[in-house]
Scaffold this motif. Structure first.
Motif, PDB file in Angstrom:
ATOM      1  N   ILE A  41      45.714   7.908  51.644  1.00 52.23           N
ATOM      2  CA  ILE A  41      44.862   8.357  52.737  1.00 52.23           C
ATOM      3  C   ILE A  41      43.416   8.116  52.330  1.00 52.23           C
ATOM      4  CG2 ILE A  41      44.147  10.330  54.159  1.00 52.23           C
ATOM      5  CD1 ILE A  41      47.074   9.603  54.589  1.00 52.23           C
ATOM      6  N   CYS A  42      42.648   7.508  53.201  1.00 58.80           N
ATOM      7  CA  CYS A  42      41.235   7.254  52.919  1.00 58.80           C
ATOM      8  C   CYS A  42      40.487   8.588  52.899  1.00 58.80           C
ATOM      9  CB  CYS A  42      40.642   6.332  53.982  1.00 58.80           C
ATOM     10  SG  CYS A  42      38.873   6.032  53.752  1.00 58.80           S
ATOM     11  N   VAL A  43      39.680   8.801  51.876  1.00 56.30           N
ATOM     12  CA  VAL A  43      38.933  10.051  51.761  1.00 56.30           C
ATOM     13  C   VAL A  43      37.751  10.097  52.728  1.00 56.30           C
ATOM     14  CG1 VAL A  43      39.637  10.419  49.360  1.00 56.30           C
ATOM     15  CG2 VAL A  43      37.494   9.215  49.849  1.00 56.30           C
ATOM     16  N   GLY A  44      37.434   8.980  53.357  1.00 51.05           N
ATOM     17  CA  GLY A  44      36.332   8.947  54.320  1.00 51.05           C
ATOM     18  C   GLY A  44      36.779   9.144  55.750  1.00 51.05           C
ATOM     19  N   CYS A  45      37.762   8.362  56.190  1.00 56.82           N
ATOM     20  CA  CYS A  45      38.167   8.397  57.607  1.00 56.82           C
ATOM     21  C   CYS A  45      39.545   9.022  57.837  1.00 56.82           C
ATOM     22  CB  CYS A  45      38.137   6.996  58.207  1.00 56.82           C
ATOM     23  SG  CYS A  45      39.382   5.875  57.547  1.00 56.82           S
ATOM     24  N   PHE A  46      40.270   9.310  56.771  1.00 55.16           N
ATOM     25  CA  PHE A  46      41.588   9.953  56.831  1.00 55.16           C
ATOM     26  C   PHE A  46      42.666   9.116  57.519  1.00 55.16           C
ATOM     27  CE2 PHE A  46      38.678  13.311  55.858  1.00 55.16           C
ATOM     28  CZ  PHE A  46      39.350  14.047  54.904  1.00 55.16           C
ATOM     29  N   ARG A  47      42.482   7.799  57.510  1.00 57.98           N
ATOM     30  CA  ARG A  47      43.561   6.912  57.943  1.00 57.98           C
ATOM     31  C   ARG A  47      44.329   6.470  56.704  1.00 57.98           C
ATOM     32  NH1 ARG A  47      40.686   2.119  60.882  1.00 57.98           N
ATOM     33  NH2 ARG A  47      39.132   2.591  59.298  1.00 57.98           N
ATOM     34  N   THR A  48      45.558   6.024  56.904  1.00 59.19           N
ATOM     35  CA  THR A  48      46.321   5.473  55.781  1.00 59.19           C
ATOM     36  C   THR A  48      45.844   4.048  55.524  1.00 59.19           C
ATOM     37  OG1 THR A  48      48.065   4.529  57.154  1.00 59.19           O
ATOM     38  CG2 THR A  48      48.352   6.835  56.440  1.00 59.19           C
ATOM     39  N   GLY A  49      46.173   3.559  54.356  1.00 55.90           N
ATOM     40  CA  GLY A  49      45.832   2.174  54.031  1.00 55.90           C
ATOM     41  C   GLY A  49      46.437   1.205  55.033  1.00 55.90           C
ATOM     42  N   GLY A  50      47.670   1.497  55.467  1.00 53.75           N
ATOM     43  CA  GLY A  50      48.330   0.652  56.464  1.00 53.75           C
ATOM     44  C   GLY A  50      47.601   0.660  57.796  1.00 53.75           C
ATOM     45  N   GLU A  51      47.163   1.832  58.222  1.00 49.61           N
ATOM     46  CA  GLU A  51      46.443   1.929  59.504  1.00 49.61           C
ATOM     47  C   GLU A  51      45.111   1.201  59.446  1.00 49.61           C
ATOM     48  OE1 GLU A  51      48.366   6.269  60.602  1.00 49.61           O
ATOM     49  OE2 GLU A  51      46.352   6.172  59.751  1.00 49.61           O
TER      50      GLU A  51
END
Length: 86
Positions: A41-51
């Protein structure tokens, strides 16, 4: 050629009306703090790497679903990656 000729107005009004029916594009939630945690999970935008990697390919509905899951992830709740079924 401005102002627009009067005979062009009906076409212009038709185009304007059809464009109003289209959903507004959903902007990427990226905040330029790009780092994935241990759960991908990205610590900036909270999307997964896949997303993040397929954001430009997602449909409007898929982007809405990603945006719905972001607050859940911010609160520490599990919210699996939105991925396309092929």
């Amino acid at each position: 050629m401005w102002p627009m000729p009067r005979n062009s107005m009906p076409t212009w009004k038709w185009m304007s009306a059809s464009m109003a029916d289209e959903p507004q594009p959903i902007a990427s939630p990226c905040v330029s703090i790009c780092a994935l945690d241990e759960n991908d999970i990205c610590v900036g935008c909270f999307r997964t790497g896949g997303e993040i990697s397929i954001w430009g390919l997602l449909s409007h509905a898929e982007k809405q679903e990603v945006m719905r899951r972001i607050p859940l992830r911010m609160d520490g709740e599990p919210a699996p990656c939105v991925v396309r079924k092929r």
